[in-house]
Design an enzyme around this catalytic site. Structure first.
Site, mmCIF file in Angstrom:
data_model
loop_
_atom_site.group_PDB
_atom_site.id
_atom_site.type_symbol
_atom_site.label_atom_id
_atom_site.label_comp_id
_atom_site.label_asym_id
_atom_site.label_seq_id
_atom_site.Cartn_x
_atom_site.Cartn_y
_atom_site.Cartn_z
ATOM 1 N N TYR A 72 0.843 -1.205 0.000
ATOM 2 C CA TYR A 72 0.000 0.000 0.000
ATOM 3 C C TYR A 72 0.873 1.248 0.000
ATOM 4 O O TYR A 72 0.622 2.190 -0.751
ATOM 5 C CB TYR A 72 -0.914 -0.004 1.235
ATOM 6 C CG TYR A 72 -1.957 1.082 1.190
ATOM 7 C CD1 TYR A 72 -3.246 0.810 0.752
ATOM 8 C CD2 TYR A 72 -1.649 2.388 1.577
ATOM 9 C CE1 TYR A 72 -4.209 1.810 0.701
ATOM 10 C CE2 TYR A 72 -2.605 3.396 1.527
ATOM 11 C CZ TYR A 72 -3.887 3.100 1.090
ATOM 12 O OH TYR A 72 -4.827 4.094 1.029
ATOM 13 N N PHE A 124 -7.149 19.547 -24.795
ATOM 14 C CA PHE A 124 -7.871 18.306 -25.054
ATOM 15 C C PHE A 124 -9.239 18.367 -24.360
ATOM 16 O O PHE A 124 -9.418 19.124 -23.415
ATOM 17 C CB PHE A 124 -7.055 17.109 -24.565
ATOM 18 C CG PHE A 124 -7.748 15.805 -24.858
ATOM 19 C CD1 PHE A 124 -7.940 15.390 -26.165
ATOM 20 C CD2 PHE A 124 -8.254 15.021 -23.836
ATOM 21 C CE1 PHE A 124 -8.626 14.212 -26.443
ATOM 22 C CE2 PHE A 124 -8.932 13.834 -24.113
ATOM 23 C CZ PHE A 124 -9.108 13.429 -25.411
ATOM 24 N N ASP A 125 -10.213 17.558 -24.809
ATOM 25 C CA ASP A 125 -11.584 17.707 -24.290
ATOM 26 C C ASP A 125 -11.711 17.471 -22.788
ATOM 27 O O ASP A 125 -12.468 18.170 -22.119
ATOM 28 C CB ASP A 125 -12.606 16.881 -25.086
ATOM 29 C CG ASP A 125 -12.294 15.408 -25.161
ATOM 30 O OD1 ASP A 125 -11.110 15.058 -25.019
ATOM 31 O OD2 ASP A 125 -13.203 14.601 -25.365
ATOM 32 N N ASP A 214 0.737 19.261 -21.001
ATOM 33 C CA ASP A 214 -0.090 18.068 -21.112
ATOM 34 C C ASP A 214 0.724 17.167 -22.034
ATOM 35 O O ASP A 214 0.775 17.365 -23.239
ATOM 36 C CB ASP A 214 -1.452 18.440 -21.697
ATOM 37 C CG ASP A 214 -2.295 17.210 -22.002
ATOM 38 O OD1 ASP A 214 -1.762 16.081 -21.935
ATOM 39 O OD2 ASP A 214 -3.476 17.375 -22.327
ATOM 40 N N ALA A 216 0.859 13.873 -22.943
ATOM 41 C CA ALA A 216 0.432 12.541 -23.389
ATOM 42 C C ALA A 216 1.303 11.968 -24.518
ATOM 43 O O ALA A 216 1.684 10.804 -24.499
ATOM 44 C CB ALA A 216 -1.028 12.595 -23.825
ATOM 45 N N LYS A 257 -0.807 6.706 -23.583
ATOM 46 C CA LYS A 257 -0.319 7.042 -24.926
ATOM 47 C C LYS A 257 1.167 6.683 -25.016
ATOM 48 O O LYS A 257 1.530 5.539 -25.213
ATOM 49 C CB LYS A 257 -0.555 8.531 -25.233
ATOM 50 C CG LYS A 257 -1.981 8.846 -25.614
ATOM 51 C CD LYS A 257 -2.866 9.004 -24.428
ATOM 52 C CE LYS A 257 -4.199 9.629 -24.733
ATOM 53 N NZ LYS A 257 -5.051 9.676 -23.533
ATOM 54 N N HIS A 449 -20.419 13.457 -26.199
ATOM 55 C CA HIS A 449 -20.113 12.530 -27.291
ATOM 56 C C HIS A 449 -20.049 11.070 -26.839
ATOM 57 O O HIS A 449 -20.327 10.167 -27.610
ATOM 58 C CB HIS A 449 -18.804 12.927 -27.982
ATOM 59 C CG HIS A 449 -17.632 13.014 -27.067
ATOM 60 N ND1 HIS A 449 -17.505 14.008 -26.127
ATOM 61 C CD2 HIS A 449 -16.536 12.232 -26.934
ATOM 62 C CE1 HIS A 449 -16.376 13.835 -25.452
ATOM 63 N NE2 HIS A 449 -15.774 12.765 -25.924
#
Ligand code: F0G
Length: 457
Positions: A72, A124-125, A214, A216, A257, A449
């Site tokens: 843990y 990004f969304d 970001d 990714a 990614k 979406h």
């Protein structure tokens, strides 16, 4: 004779996929209310919905899965991942999260307040969703060239420095940080140049703002810098990546990614105080600071995948495959975002189906046609994804309405790419027979979406 190019890996495990009939697909897509997210995976032959979490892990990553430490607190897998991250990015502090949007949730809980403005290059969304959810707003400062799909520009992910400075000048006190998305997914997997990254850093320093990456697809971004930015031709990907991150104060990462794992993410930063604030939110939302919603085995796989995702031979294999599909489509005169991006092909649906009104969702219509034609699943990056304006509740019509074909890493062969290319060509040849699109019968108030239900218009 020069030897042809070939993949930098071979197969050790395979998964069987099945073709279906057009009649089956017509039935399935109707049941799914014309939303490709609602299909079952066994109803799909070639799945290009996303390159996120869909890659094939290496034997070394699977070996890491077997040796994960599931303690843990204080797991060796946590320290292994911490070492990988600081070795590659230079960030001393990190928090694991279950995926990229969870990293956004934790970090933004510490940094974003109501009324804030977050400028950047095409958020990004989920990033935009997490900003707007906090009653703040995202301002897209991407260069205008990105929105003309016919224009070839080596770094369509770049920030327009004038647009960014305008935001900083007029509402600087409301800007908590500047965000750079590497590569710029929404603009077509388009890279940001190191020159532009340095310029953004300079502006950030002038206005005393931190810079968030970001990250990714940071490996793919570095590959394009090496290929397209003359000053970096002789640098290694590792050196380019190090220089990129030297311009950032913090990063969010979707490990699904460029770390080539099926689940995982993290936040990393230089500032200890910010790390402490985020730790509190991480414990509340994700899990204790040494696992953050991940199993120890997952952290081992990420620690290894981060190195594989910045290996030049891997990047070359991957990006050449995307380019292969793109070039086949261009040979058929199919309108695409050019130049071809890092992780996906973005088909320009307004140019593909110019006779369809934008209110009938041309990109979604094209995605449905491609599924019916060959069992290939792409995704709309357009009007459905753009959601309604949070204030006026009117539909937002973004500059581009695209069908994205995202290529999973190390999963498909170029034979699969040929199937996709010919399927799209067949649709292109009969595009005038596609007389109408779709209308919405159900939608959620945000990120509609994923669950939207449609019927033929
Ligand atoms: N940032 C970028 C640039 C992304 O492309 C994504 C995910 C995220 C953040 C969020 O990460 O999915 O791990 O929570 N993009 C996927 C896609 C879903 O299909 O482009 P996540």
């Amino acid at each position: 004779m020069e030897l042809p190019f070939a993949e930098s890996y071979k197969f050790k495990v395979v998964e069987v996929i099945r073709r279906s009939t057009r009649e089956e697909r017509e039935q399935w897509i109707r049941t799914a209310r014309y939303n490709l997210f609602q299909l079952r995976s066994e109803q799909i032959f070639i799945d290009l919905l996303t390159d996120s979490g869909t890659g094939a892990m290496s034997d070394k990553q699977w070996a890491g899965i077997m040796t994960g430490d599931e303690s843990y607190a204080g797991s060796t897998s946590y320290y292994k991942l911490k070492d990988s991250i600081s070795d590659i990015t230079g960030f001393p502090y990190f928090l694991p999260t279950h995926q990229g949007r969870a990293a956004e949730n934790v970090l933004f809980s510490a940094l974003i307040k109501e009324g804030h403005i977050v400028p950047g290059n095409s958020h990004f969304d989920t990033t935009k969703g997490h900003i707007e959810f906090r009653q703040a707003s995202a301002v897209d400062c991407t260069i205008d060239e990105a929105f003309d799909t016919t224009l070839v520009h080596p770094f369509k992910g770049n920030v327009d420095l004038r647009k960014l400075e305008d935001v900083l000048k007029t509402s600087g006190e409301r800007v908590p940080f500047i965000i750079l998305t590497l590569t710029n997914n929404s603009a077509g997997g388009q890279p940001v140049s190191l020159e532009n990254i340095h310029e953004v850093r300079k502006l950030a320093d002038t206005y005393h703002k931190p810079v968030l990456f970001d990250s990714a697809r940071f490996g793919e971004n570095a590959y394009f810098i090496k290929l397209r930015e003359p000053a970096y031709r002789n640098k290694t990907i590792r050196e380019i990546v190090a220089e990129m991150f030297s311009c950032a104060d913090m990063m969010t990462m979707s490990s699904k990614k460029d770390a080539i794992v099926n689940i995982g993410g993290f936040i990393a930063m230089r500032d200890q105080e910010l790390y402490r604030q985020c730790s509190m939110f991480n414990i509340m939302f994700e899990g204790y600071i040494t696992y953050g919603g991940l199993a120890g085995r997952d952290m081992n796989a990420i620690a290894q995948g981060l190195y594989e995702g910045i290996d030049f031979d891997f990047l070359e294999t991957r990006i050449k495959q995307v380019e292969y599909l793109g070039n086949r489509l261009l040979d058929f005169n199919i309108p695409l975002q050019q130049p071809i991006g890092g992780h996906a092909i973005f088909v320009d649906a307004r140019r593909f189906l110019p006779h369809l009104p934008k209110e009938e969702f041309p990109a979604q219509t094209l995605a449905i046609q491609l599924y019916l034609e060959a069992g290939v699943r792409g995704v709309e990056i357009g009007t459905l994804l753009a959601d309604r304006d949070p204030v006026t509740r009117e539909n937002r019509y973004p500059a581009l309405d695209m069908l994205r074909l995202a290529i999973p890493r190390r999963v498909y062969t170029n034979n699969h790419m040929d199937v996709v290319a010919v399927a799209l060509k067949n649709i292109f040849d009969r595009r005038e027979n596609i007389k109408s699109g779709f209308r919405i019968i159900y939608e959620a108030p945000i990120m509609r979406h994923f669950t939207v239900e449609l019927e033929p218009a």
